[in-house]
Scaffold this motif. Structure first.
Motif, mmCIF file in Angstrom:
data_model
loop_
_atom_site.group_PDB
_atom_site.id
_atom_site.type_symbol
_atom_site.label_atom_id
_atom_site.label_comp_id
_atom_site.label_asym_id
_atom_site.label_seq_id
_atom_site.Cartn_x
_atom_site.Cartn_y
_atom_site.Cartn_z
ATOM 1 N N GLY A 1 -13.884 -8.622 10.126
ATOM 2 C CA GLY A 1 -13.799 -7.486 11.221
ATOM 3 C C GLY A 1 -15.132 -6.637 10.960
ATOM 4 N N VAL A 2 -15.426 -5.994 10.014
ATOM 5 C CA VAL A 2 -16.363 -5.176 9.537
ATOM 6 C C VAL A 2 -17.769 -5.906 9.773
ATOM 7 N N LEU A 3 -18.044 -7.133 9.484
ATOM 8 C CA LEU A 3 -19.185 -7.785 9.449
ATOM 9 C C LEU A 3 -19.324 -8.091 10.876
ATOM 10 N N ALA A 4 -18.479 -8.356 11.721
ATOM 11 C CA ALA A 4 -18.737 -8.700 13.142
ATOM 12 C C ALA A 4 -19.407 -7.462 13.585
ATOM 13 N N ALA A 5 -18.995 -6.355 13.545
ATOM 14 C CA ALA A 5 -19.429 -5.126 14.324
ATOM 15 C C ALA A 5 -20.693 -4.621 13.443
ATOM 16 N N CYS A 6 -20.880 -4.936 12.128
ATOM 17 C CA CYS A 6 -21.952 -4.723 11.411
ATOM 18 C C CYS A 6 -23.406 -5.337 12.159
ATOM 19 N N ARG A 7 -23.186 -6.904 12.095
ATOM 20 C CA ARG A 7 -24.158 -7.803 12.674
ATOM 21 C C ARG A 7 -24.569 -7.470 14.078
ATOM 22 N N LYS A 8 -23.436 -7.143 14.791
ATOM 23 C CA LYS A 8 -24.035 -6.639 16.140
ATOM 24 C C LYS A 8 -25.127 -5.634 16.331
ATOM 25 N N SER A 9 -24.826 -4.678 15.366
ATOM 26 C CA SER A 9 -25.894 -3.680 15.217
ATOM 27 C C SER A 9 -27.012 -3.662 14.308
ATOM 28 N N GLY A 10 -27.165 -4.912 13.589
ATOM 29 C CA GLY A 10 -28.369 -4.992 12.582
ATOM 30 C C GLY A 10 -27.714 -4.347 11.124
ATOM 31 N N TYR A 11 -26.405 -4.126 10.775
ATOM 32 C CA TYR A 11 -26.208 -3.577 9.557
ATOM 33 C C TYR A 11 -25.793 -4.624 8.606
ATOM 34 N N GLY A 12 -26.185 -4.482 7.146
ATOM 35 C CA GLY A 12 -25.710 -5.204 6.164
ATOM 36 C C GLY A 12 -24.162 -4.784 5.977
ATOM 37 N N LEU A 13 -23.626 -5.394 5.216
ATOM 38 C CA LEU A 13 -22.127 -5.037 4.536
ATOM 39 C C LEU A 13 -21.990 -5.203 3.151
ATOM 40 N N GLN A 14 -21.949 -3.759 2.411
ATOM 41 C CA GLN A 14 -21.756 -3.979 0.919
ATOM 42 C C GLN A 14 -20.212 -3.666 0.755
ATOM 43 N N ILE A 15 -19.710 -4.465 -0.251
ATOM 44 C CA ILE A 15 -18.294 -4.631 -0.377
ATOM 45 C C ILE A 15 -17.907 -3.777 -1.592
ATOM 46 N N HIS A 16 -17.022 -2.925 -1.686
ATOM 47 C CA HIS A 16 -16.705 -2.081 -2.841
ATOM 48 C C HIS A 16 -15.121 -1.849 -3.068
ATOM 49 N N PRO A 17 -14.662 -2.954 -3.903
ATOM 50 C CA PRO A 17 -13.133 -2.734 -4.179
ATOM 51 C C PRO A 17 -13.247 -1.795 -5.279
ATOM 52 N N CYS A 18 -12.277 -1.071 -5.338
ATOM 53 C CA CYS A 18 -12.108 0.088 -6.283
ATOM 54 C C CYS A 18 -10.576 0.309 -6.834
ATOM 55 N N ASP A 19 -10.668 1.017 -7.722
ATOM 56 C CA ASP A 19 -9.172 1.580 -8.198
ATOM 57 C C ASP A 19 -9.011 2.792 -7.397
ATOM 58 N N SER A 20 -7.711 2.616 -6.568
ATOM 59 C CA SER A 20 -7.312 3.682 -5.601
ATOM 60 C C SER A 20 -6.733 4.997 -6.536
ATOM 61 N N THR A 21 -6.310 4.670 -7.863
ATOM 62 C CA THR A 21 -5.714 5.699 -8.634
ATOM 63 C C THR A 21 -6.683 6.252 -9.522
ATOM 64 N N SER A 22 -8.138 5.841 -9.463
ATOM 65 C CA SER A 22 -8.914 6.700 -10.400
ATOM 66 C C SER A 22 -9.235 8.226 -9.957
ATOM 67 N N PRO A 23 -9.210 8.873 -10.942
ATOM 68 C CA PRO A 23 -9.348 10.218 -10.900
ATOM 69 C C PRO A 23 -10.813 10.725 -10.532
ATOM 70 N N ARG A 24 -11.697 9.942 -10.641
ATOM 71 C CA ARG A 24 -13.206 10.015 -10.256
ATOM 72 C C ARG A 24 -13.619 9.351 -9.092
ATOM 73 N N LEU A 25 -12.517 8.974 -8.304
ATOM 74 C CA LEU A 25 -12.842 7.854 -7.166
ATOM 75 C C LEU A 25 -14.019 8.504 -6.218
ATOM 76 N N ALA A 26 -13.785 10.074 -5.834
ATOM 77 C CA ALA A 26 -14.670 10.557 -4.984
ATOM 78 C C ALA A 26 -15.988 10.593 -5.440
ATOM 79 N N GLU A 27 -16.297 10.957 -6.616
ATOM 80 C CA GLU A 27 -17.578 10.968 -7.255
ATOM 81 C C GLU A 27 -18.124 9.386 -7.069
ATOM 82 N N GLU A 28 -17.300 8.455 -7.525
ATOM 83 C CA GLU A 28 -17.582 7.103 -7.538
ATOM 84 C C GLU A 28 -18.309 6.585 -6.157
ATOM 85 N N LEU A 29 -17.655 7.212 -5.044
ATOM 86 C CA LEU A 29 -18.257 6.777 -3.720
ATOM 87 C C LEU A 29 -19.245 7.582 -3.556
#
Lengths: 349, 349
Positions: B82-110
């Motif tokens: 779904g995200v790719l379909a929208a990205c391609r329509k507008s010429g964007y690439g998609l980077q995927i970032h699976p993460c650990d939702s419980t990581s205390p440093r998640l905000a810094e990571e993102l």
């Protein structure tokens, strides 16, 4: 306490300021061990580079592209996980690029992708990795890539790859069914544009031949690596007067379709029909009964492919010669509940 | 015939050279209609921009990041598509970032991810999208994002989202089971860190209440959105002296585990046990019997989320006000073979 500076990090890690800066900017020309040392120092000192300043200093983002065209979500997720593991270790991002492997402009599409998205290189999944014309065009455009292909041995064709010996594992699966007493073993092909399909078929044919079992063309059906083709193919095989007592689906999706067809025909698996797949996808453990299959370490294979790509990028950046030789993988037979000894002699016409 | 130039493209499309250059460089400040016009002209003239020249001219790559932490491959692949379909329509690439939702440093990571990879913005899947602290930190770091969350209605909390009404669909599933005559309906929770879990539970509880069926706490078990928790939970429920005649698993993975547990206990589904899931994953159509579930249009939801994110990026680049209001989705009941009328009165203690 004052915040840590980039100088503190360099001192603690025992490297130059330039090296710390390279690590922070995810530049590829840093060896993994140095990168780790710097990252440990950053962690220990809780050093926070200012992201806005960083993006001004560095003009390049490093990301790898993963190119695939495959209907099987389990395979794709495993590929992505493996490539990501290697990317993260070296500070690369991962852009995904599902594509249409039959597109006549695929080479142009991938060259444009690498240009537009400033990708450092591509990991190519089958069947793109197995299209000689595409590979030549990418090489001509000087795009660094790594192929994941199906092959018995290192193809030594001048282009880098990791290769998976599908034939050997397909032989092992067929042999397992023969040793359980089966002689009427159906075979459902995967997509012809994947080299793994003829390889798996060849393993099946070789095993039958070695055990002196005549090939029965009626038991062999074409199709794609999909559940629907597994279902359709199995319905056809089970409607034969002299139906097979075992069916080998070329991947777990096909085998899942066979399982559903068996259930819908009221056949008890494995007692009235043995079923084997290929891939060891999560489904193969979760179905009832669980599927006998070949464990193809997709995630590990993809990780190695990406590591070799990134290693070559780093060598190129450092002016070193690229890695020689390619790496091979062999899937292994995994026996689960979907295969059982033949209970009685198969019905004769 | 001479090759087409950028000037030919501009003339054919009736736009300025600058606009063509923006489209070629995938800059976001071009409206979709203009972009399409230019792309049609490029196609018609077979114009090939030189990728190496292009990367020198433009110093920015435009890509969106997709952030998720979910064990369910079908859900992830649908989100990505779904995200790719929208990205391609507008010429964007998609980077995927699976993460650990419980990581205390998640905000810094993102924040570091967006900085290092020069991402234009993030699409956040649950549960990250539902962590207020994380959302505040991303907003404070001025990172454009779009959330996919579970909510009955627009949360109007000042941050953009698309929201999915899980409660209503869970109500419909429970009501369907009640209308089939079931009163002892087991419920297996999904992960507590996903807001969809209490929402789906609430739908279950509301339906029982509306139909005057007393809640039996023994029939309600905690767990995660996984096959294993579905299997374990179902084994516990089926071991009860007064076992449920139907089990509602909070997603299809859980329901798949329930199905395996029923098979392994020798129970015929749906005749001895009705089973319902949630999500309409491919597995739900491929299992035997196929699962009654709620059709959650994950791909469409993700496409809308990415479209709204990219739309806002383009508005911001053009100095226009951002889109107001958020968009809601309602999954729908899909009845398949895994649920059936209660055959006899459930055993009483």
């Amino acid at each position: 306490m004052r915040s840590a500076t980039i100088k503190d990090v360099a001192e603690q890690a025992g490297v130059s300021l330039k090296t710390v800066s390279r690590v922070i900017n995810n530049e590829p020309s840093v060896h993994a061990r140095t990168r780790e040392k710097v990252q440990r120092a950053i962690e220990a000192l809780d050093y926070r580079p200012d992201p806005s300043a960083r993006s001004l200093r560095s003009t390049r983002a490093y990301a790898v592209g993963l190119v695939y065209d495959n209907p099987n979500p389990h395979y794709i997720i495993s590929m992505q996980s493996g490539v990501l593991a290697a990317c993260r270790k070296s500070g690369y991002g991962l852009q995904i690029h599902p594509c249409d492997s039959t597109s006549p402009r695929l080479a142009e599409e991938l060259v444009a992708l690498v240009g537009n998205a400033r990708l450092a290189g591509l990991v190519l999944a089958p069947p793109m990795s197995e299209q000689p014309e595409l590979i030549r065009k990418l090489a001509a455009a000087k795009i660094p890539f790594m192929r994941v292909i199906s092959a018995r041995q290192d193809p030594q064709d001048g282009y880098p790859c990791v290769y998976v010996d599908d034939r050997d594992a397909a032989y092992a699966i067929t042999e397992h069914l023969i040793q359980l007493g089966h002689t009427r073993i159906g075979f459902l092909w995967g997509g012809r544009d994947h080299r793994s399909s003829p390889e798996r078929y060849q393993g099946y044919e070789d095993a039958l031949k070695d055990y002196g079992i005549a090939l029965d063309r009626k038991l062999i059906l074409p199709g794609d690596y999909s559940f629907d083709d597994g279902f359709r193919g199995a319905r056809k095989l089970l409607a034969l007067k002299d139906r097979p007592t075992a069916i080998f689906g070329s991947n777990d999706e096909i085998a899942a379709g066979v399982l559903a067809a068996a259930h819908s025909s009221g056949l008890s698996v494995p007692w009235e029909l043995s079923i084997a797949g290929f891939e060891d996808s999560p489904f193969s453990k979760q179905s009832w009964p669980a599927l006998t299959t070949a464990r193809q370490a997709t995630e590990e294979i993809a990780r190695h492919a990406a590591q070799r790509l990134i290693g070559n990028l780093q060598r190129a950046a450092n002016g070193e010669p690229l890695e020689e030789g390619n790496e091979g993988f062999s899937p292994e037979l995994v026996v689960r509940g979907s295969t059982a000894p033949l209970r009685s002699a198969p019905a004769k016409r």
